[in-house]
Design a protein around this motif. Structure first.
Motif, PDB file in Angstrom:
ATOM      1  N   THR A 147       0.839  -1.206   0.000  1.00 12.12           N
ATOM      2  CA  THR A 147       0.000   0.000   0.000  1.00 12.12           C
ATOM      3  C   THR A 147       0.867   1.247   0.000  1.00 12.12           C
ATOM      4  N   ARG A 150       2.360   1.980  -3.396  1.00  7.98           N
ATOM      5  CA  ARG A 150       1.314   2.282  -4.376  1.00  7.98           C
ATOM      6  C   ARG A 150       0.701   3.665  -4.164  1.00  7.98           C
ATOM      7  N   ASP A 151       0.514   4.061  -2.897  1.00  4.99           N
ATOM      8  CA  ASP A 151      -0.286   5.247  -2.598  1.00  4.99           C
ATOM      9  C   ASP A 151       0.495   6.431  -2.042  1.00  4.99           C
TER      10      ASP A 151
END
Length: 325
Positions: A147, A150-151
């Motif tokens: 995560t 990705r973010d």
């Protein structure tokens, strides 16, 4: 059980090493709860004699020796000597804030974290201090490494976090030796195995920019080493993240970002034209100009489009060369 092992590579930093170690000793947990492993990387100045004096003062200070091999080699050498639940890599010309370890380790234990990141401060001789914008990091959230890559805009420095030692040993995550910019490749590899991490918006680390350090040294040979280091990183990562797993798909966006760094570094690197043409051909063979989605800002995305045009690249890279052989 030792809660934390700090690994501190030392090479010719006699002006800074005592400040670094004393900052690590000015903490708020018992010394028997943590160890400071100083890795002598073949230092040639008074650094090690200063560390030996400090060893007589501090019972949790451990000194180990190895032939000179560079920062990655010294960090790797320190890992099997570590006994702590967590590891923190600290550069010997930097220093940390006092009385921060208890809060960090208590949170890491309470949340059962694999990795705990924190804020820092850039220390420049002639600029205002600066650190991370906390709004761009997972403050108050426990997320996975997948995560995170990705973010969020990934924090790449190895001193930016405490990491569970077991992750490094079980998955054989190590620094690539013989290159610079090694933290980019190391952290992207590490985050793959991180199941629980968060970001603590507390100033913990002070990153000191000094003349003569690895990141500030200039000159033809250092430029060439930077160019070839980026090539090595692209080569390793392009071979590593090839599966259809969700992590590898997210990682490839960072690999393409690193491809931009590699072609950008060569384009503006002032080395002889003949060498530049040779390195350009190598980048082509690596597929460095095949760039898809990235994490670049708008200005860099526009530059990336220009640099991926063969005619533009080969024509204008000639403007940034050196006559030095």
């Amino acid at each position: 059980m030792i809660r934390l092992s700090l690994i501190v590579p030392v090479y010719n930093v006699e002006r800074y090493v005592e400040r670094c170690i004393r900052s690590l000793e000015q903490q708020d947990i018992p010394r028997e709860d943590y160890e400071i492993i100083v890795v002598d990387d073949g230092s040639q100045d008074r650094s090690i004699s200063l560390v030996e004096q400090l060893c007589r003062e501090f019972s949790n200070l451990v000194l180990v020796h190895k032939p000179n091999g560079g920062l990655s080699s010294a960090r790797n050498f320190g890992i099997p000597h570590a006994r702590g639940k967590y590891i923190w890599f600290v550069d010997s010309d930097d220093y940390v804030e006092s009385r921060v370890l208890k809060d960090l380790l208590d949170q890491a234990d309470a949340l059962d974290l694999d990795l705990l990141a924190f804020n820092y401060c850039d220390i420049w001789p002639d600029k205002s201090p600066a650190g991370f914008n906390p709004s761009r990091h997972p403050v108050g959230k426990v997320i996975s490494g997948e995560t995170y890559i990705r973010d969020y805009p990934v924090g790449i420095s190895a001193w930016f976090f405490l990491v569970r030692r077991e992750l490094l040993t079980r998955h054989a995550v190590r620094f690539t030796e013989g290159i610079i910019h090694e933290d980019y490749e190391f952290t992207l590899h590490l985050y793959k195995y991180v199941r629980r991490m968060t970001f603590r918006d507390v100033r913990v680390y002070n990153y000191f920019h000094r003349e003569g350090s690895i990141t500030t040294t200039r000159g033809y040979q250092q430029v060439l080493k930077s160019i070839r280091s980026w090539q090595k990183i692209v080569e390793i990562e392009s071979a590593r993240y090839t599966s259809d797993s969700s992590y590898d798909q997210a990682a490839r966006q960072w690999v393409d970002t690193h491809k931009f760094f590699s072609i950008n570094r060569l384009f503006f690197g002032r080395i002889p034209l003949s060498l530049k043409q040779e390195e350009y051909r190598r980048l082509c063979r690596l597929g460095a100009f095949r760039i898809g989605r990235t994490h670049l800002n708008l200005e860099r995305r526009l530059r990336c489009r220009l640099l991926c045009c063969p005619w533009f690249y080969t024509t204008f890279m000639r403007c940034f060369t050196s006559t030095q052989a």
